[in-house]
Design a protein around this motif. Structure first.
Motif, short mmCIF file in Angstrom:
data_model
loop_
_atom_site.label_atom_id
_atom_site.label_comp_id
_atom_site.label_asym_id
_atom_site.label_seq_id
_atom_site.Cartn_x
_atom_site.Cartn_y
_atom_site.Cartn_z
N ALA A 119 24.74 43.75 -50.52
CA ALA A 119 24.60 43.96 -49.08
C ALA A 119 23.26 43.42 -48.59
CB ALA A 119 24.73 45.44 -48.75
N GLU A 120 22.20 43.69 -49.33
CA GLU A 120 20.88 43.22 -48.93
C GLU A 120 20.81 41.69 -48.98
OE1 GLU A 120 18.33 45.28 -51.60
OE2 GLU A 120 18.34 47.15 -50.43
N ALA A 121 21.44 41.10 -50.00
CA ALA A 121 21.43 39.64 -50.11
C ALA A 121 22.17 39.00 -48.95
CB ALA A 121 22.06 39.22 -51.44
N LEU A 122 23.31 39.55 -48.56
CA LEU A 122 24.05 39.01 -47.42
C LEU A 122 23.24 39.12 -46.14
CD1 LEU A 122 27.67 40.35 -48.10
CD2 LEU A 122 26.94 37.95 -48.10
N ASP A 123 22.58 40.24 -45.96
CA ASP A 123 21.79 40.44 -44.74
C ASP A 123 20.56 39.54 -44.68
OD1 ASP A 123 23.39 42.28 -43.46
OD2 ASP A 123 22.35 44.03 -44.27
N GLN A 124 19.92 39.38 -45.82
CA GLN A 124 18.62 38.69 -45.82
C GLN A 124 18.73 37.20 -46.17
OE1 GLN A 124 16.13 40.98 -48.46
NE2 GLN A 124 16.60 42.91 -47.41
N GLY A 125 19.71 36.85 -47.01
CA GLY A 125 19.80 35.46 -47.47
C GLY A 125 21.08 34.75 -47.14
N GLY A 126 22.02 35.46 -46.51
CA GLY A 126 23.27 34.83 -46.13
C GLY A 126 24.23 34.64 -47.28
N GLY A 130 24.33 36.05 -51.17
CA GLY A 130 25.38 37.03 -51.45
C GLY A 130 26.22 36.62 -52.65
N ARG A 131 26.57 35.34 -52.71
CA ARG A 131 27.35 34.85 -53.86
C ARG A 131 26.58 35.04 -55.16
NH1 ARG A 131 29.31 29.06 -51.28
NH2 ARG A 131 31.26 29.79 -50.29
N GLN A 132 25.30 34.70 -55.14
CA GLN A 132 24.49 34.83 -56.34
C GLN A 132 24.39 36.29 -56.78
OE1 GLN A 132 20.57 33.18 -55.90
NE2 GLN A 132 19.97 33.60 -58.00
N SER A 133 24.26 37.19 -55.83
CA SER A 133 24.13 38.61 -56.16
C SER A 133 25.43 39.19 -56.68
CB SER A 133 23.66 39.39 -54.93
OG SER A 133 23.42 40.74 -55.26
N VAL A 134 26.54 38.87 -56.04
CA VAL A 134 27.82 39.45 -56.46
C VAL A 134 28.29 38.88 -57.79
CG1 VAL A 134 29.55 37.87 -55.45
CG2 VAL A 134 29.97 40.34 -55.45
N ALA A 135 27.79 37.69 -58.16
CA ALA A 135 28.17 37.09 -59.44
C ALA A 135 27.75 37.96 -60.62
CB ALA A 135 27.55 35.70 -59.58
N ILE A 137 28.24 41.09 -60.88
CA ILE A 137 29.12 42.25 -61.09
C ILE A 137 30.60 41.92 -61.07
CG2 ILE A 137 27.46 43.96 -60.26
CD1 ILE A 137 28.85 43.92 -57.55
N VAL A 138 30.98 40.64 -60.82
CA VAL A 138 32.39 40.28 -60.84
C VAL A 138 32.59 39.04 -61.70
CG1 VAL A 138 32.80 41.24 -58.54
CG2 VAL A 138 32.24 38.81 -58.76
N GLY A 139 33.82 38.85 -62.17
CA GLY A 139 34.11 37.72 -63.04
C GLY A 139 34.77 36.56 -62.34
N ARG A 140 35.06 36.69 -61.07
CA ARG A 140 35.77 35.63 -60.36
C ARG A 140 34.81 34.48 -59.98
NH1 ARG A 140 37.25 39.57 -55.46
NH2 ARG A 140 37.34 40.91 -57.30
N ASP A 141 35.40 33.38 -59.52
CA ASP A 141 34.63 32.23 -59.07
C ASP A 141 34.01 32.54 -57.71
OD1 ASP A 141 33.58 29.81 -58.38
OD2 ASP A 141 35.50 28.77 -58.16
N VAL A 142 32.71 32.84 -57.69
CA VAL A 142 32.07 33.27 -56.45
C VAL A 142 31.84 32.12 -55.48
CG1 VAL A 142 30.99 35.24 -57.57
CG2 VAL A 142 29.74 33.08 -57.43
N GLU A 143 31.83 30.88 -55.99
CA GLU A 143 31.58 29.74 -55.10
C GLU A 143 32.72 29.54 -54.11
OE1 GLU A 143 28.73 28.11 -54.83
OE2 GLU A 143 28.01 29.56 -56.33
N SER A 144 33.86 30.12 -54.39
CA SER A 144 35.00 29.99 -53.47
C SER A 144 35.02 31.09 -52.41
CB SER A 144 36.31 30.03 -54.26
OG SER A 144 36.50 31.32 -54.85
N LEU A 145 34.10 32.04 -52.49
CA LEU A 145 34.12 33.20 -51.60
C LEU A 145 33.36 32.91 -50.30
CD1 LEU A 145 33.36 36.07 -54.16
CD2 LEU A 145 35.59 35.39 -53.26
N ASP A 146 33.94 33.35 -49.18
CA ASP A 146 33.18 33.38 -47.94
C ASP A 146 32.49 34.74 -47.84
OD1 ASP A 146 35.28 35.10 -47.42
OD2 ASP A 146 36.19 33.87 -45.86
N GLU A 147 31.78 35.01 -46.73
CA GLU A 147 31.04 36.27 -46.64
C GLU A 147 31.94 37.49 -46.74
OE1 GLU A 147 27.85 36.82 -43.94
OE2 GLU A 147 27.18 34.75 -44.04
N PRO A 148 33.10 37.55 -46.03
CA PRO A 148 33.99 38.70 -46.23
C PRO A 148 34.49 38.81 -47.66
CG PRO A 148 34.54 37.57 -44.18
CD PRO A 148 33.56 36.70 -44.91
#
Length: 330
Positions: A119-126, A130-135, A137-148
Motif C-alpha cells: 500500500a505504501e509503495a503504491l501511494d509513494q512510488g506508483g 507497487g509491483r516490486q513490493s508485491v513481488a 509475497i506473490v508468485g505471479r508475473d507482477v509485470e502484467s499487473l496494473d495498480e488494481p
C-alpha cells in the motif's frame, strides 16, 4: 497431546508473536525454522527428484522425501519438547519457553508488514514500486499487473496467509504441540516449494500438495468465521457478506482451501478478487471471487489490513478463552 498444555501453548505463541514478531537479529544469527526446513526440502528435491526416474517412481520418491522432512521436523520438535520438560521443572515456565520457540511458526507481524508495504509503495512510488513490493509475497508475473491488480494480489495474499500462516499453525500447535505445529509448517513449506503442477514437480510434489490440502481443510474454514466476526468490528465491512460470498465463491478457486479466506475478505470488504492472472508467462483463467468492485486501491489494502488485525485479535482471544476453559476443567 494434552490440550491442557497444548492450547495454552498455541495461545501464548500467537500472543508472543503478535507482540514481538521474529527479531531480525535472531534471523540474521541463526535463520528461521522455515529456512531450515526449506533447505532440507531443497536438498531432497535435488537428490531424489531425478529426470531419469519414471513418473510413478518420482511420485513414490516424493512420498519418501516428505516422510523424511516430517520425521526430521516432528522428531526434532519432540526432542526439544522433552529437553525443555527435563530442564525446566516448573510446568508453566516450560510452556512459556516452548511458546517462545513456537511463536516462530506464526506470521502475524511479518505478513502485516509485507502487505502494508505494498500500500505504501503504491501511494509513494506508483505502479512500478507497487509491483516490486508485491513481488515479495506473490508468485505471479507482477509485470502484467496494473495498480488494481497489484492491490488485489496483496489482499489475496493477506487473506490466504491469514489462514495458512496464522490460523493453521496455531490450530496444529493446539492439537499437537510443538511437533504438530512444526510438522504443519514443514508440510506447508514443502507445498510452496515443490507442490506445483510443473514438469519437474507434478509427480515429486504430489504428496506435499495433497497433504497440504488435508491439513489446511479445517483452518481455512475456521478463518472464514474469524473474518466474519472481525467484520462486525470494522466500519463498512459486512459479516453477512463474508459468509455468503465464502459459501458461494470459495469453490471457484483452484485451491480447495485458499478460496475460503479470500472469498470471506472479498465479501466483507465489498471487493472482487481473483480472476485471470499470469504465472510464468502462462495465463490462468481463474474465476472471480466476490460481487464488489475490482478496481481495488491502496486504500482497500488498508481496509483489508484493519479487518486482518481484528481477525487476529479475535483469533488470539478465542485461543486464550479455550485454553482457560480446559485449564479450569483440569
Amino acid at each position: 497431546m494434552d490440550l491442557n498444555a497444548t492450547l495454552p501453548l498455541a495461545a501464548l505463541a500467537v500472543a508472543i508473536e503478535a507482540g514481538l514478531g521474529y527479531p531480525r537479529a535472531l534471523f540474521e544469527a541463526i535463520g528461521h525454522p522455515v529456512t531450515w526446513i526449506g533447505a532440507l526440502i531443497a536438498r531432497a528435491d535435488r537428490g531424489l527428484n531425478r529426470d531419469d526416474q519414471s513418473f510413478a517412481n518420482r511420485r513414490a520418491l516424493g512420498f519418501l522425501a516428505l516422510g523424511i522432512v516430517l520425521a526430521t521436523a516432528g522428531g526434532g520438535a519432540y526432542v526439544v519438547t522433552l529437553a525443555i520438560a527435563a530442564a525446566v521443572p516448573s510446568h508453566p515456565i516450560g510452556v512459556l519457553v516452548t511458546a517462545l520457540i513456537a511463536s516462530s511458526l506464526i506470521a502475524q507481524r511479518s505478513l502485516h508488514a509485507h502487505v502494508r508495504a505494498v500500500a505504501e509503495a503504491l501511494d509513494q512510488g506508483g505502479l512500478s514500486a507497487g509491483r516490486q513490493s508485491v513481488a515479495a509475497i506473490v508468485g505471479r508475473d507482477v509485470e502484467s499487473l496494473d495498480e488494481p491488480g497489484v492491490a488485489r494480489a496483496a489482499i489475496e495474499s493477506l487473506a490466504e496467509n491469514f489462514s495458512d500462516g496464522i490460523v493453521a499453525p496455531a490450530f496444529w500447535l493446539a492439537l499437537g504441540g510443538l511437533p504438530g505445529g512444526l510438522c504443519y509448517k514443514a508440510t506447508n513449506t514443502a507445498d510452496s516449494m515443490i507442490g506445483h503442477r510443473t514438469k519437474r514437480h507434478e509427480a515429486f510434489g504430489y504428496a506435499a500438495a495433497r497433504l497440504d490440502d488435508l491439513v489446511n481443510f479445517f483452518p481455512a474454514r475456521l478463518s472464514v468465521l474469524l473474518v466474519a466476526a472481525a467484520a462486525l468490528l470494522v466500519p463498512g465491512a459486512s459479516a453477512g457478506e463474508a459468509l455468503r460470498i465464502a459459501l458461494r465463491d470459495s469453490r471457484g478457486h483452484p485451491s480447495p482451501n485458499a478460496g475460503w479466506p479470500e472469498a470471506a475478505f472479498a465479501g466483507a470488504l465489498g471487493l472482487r478478487l481473483g480472476g485471470p492472472r499470469i504465472y510464468g508467462q502462462i495465463r490462468i483463467e481463474d474465476a472471480w471471487i466476490g460481487s464488489g468492485k475490482a478496481t481495488v486501491s491502496a486504500a482497500d489494502i488498508r481496509r483489508a489490513l484493519a479487518l486482518y488485525r481484528c481477525a487476529c485479535l479475535i483469533h488470539c482471544c478465542v485461543l486464550t478463552l479455550l485454553a482457560l476453559f480446559f485449564i479450569a476443567r483440569a
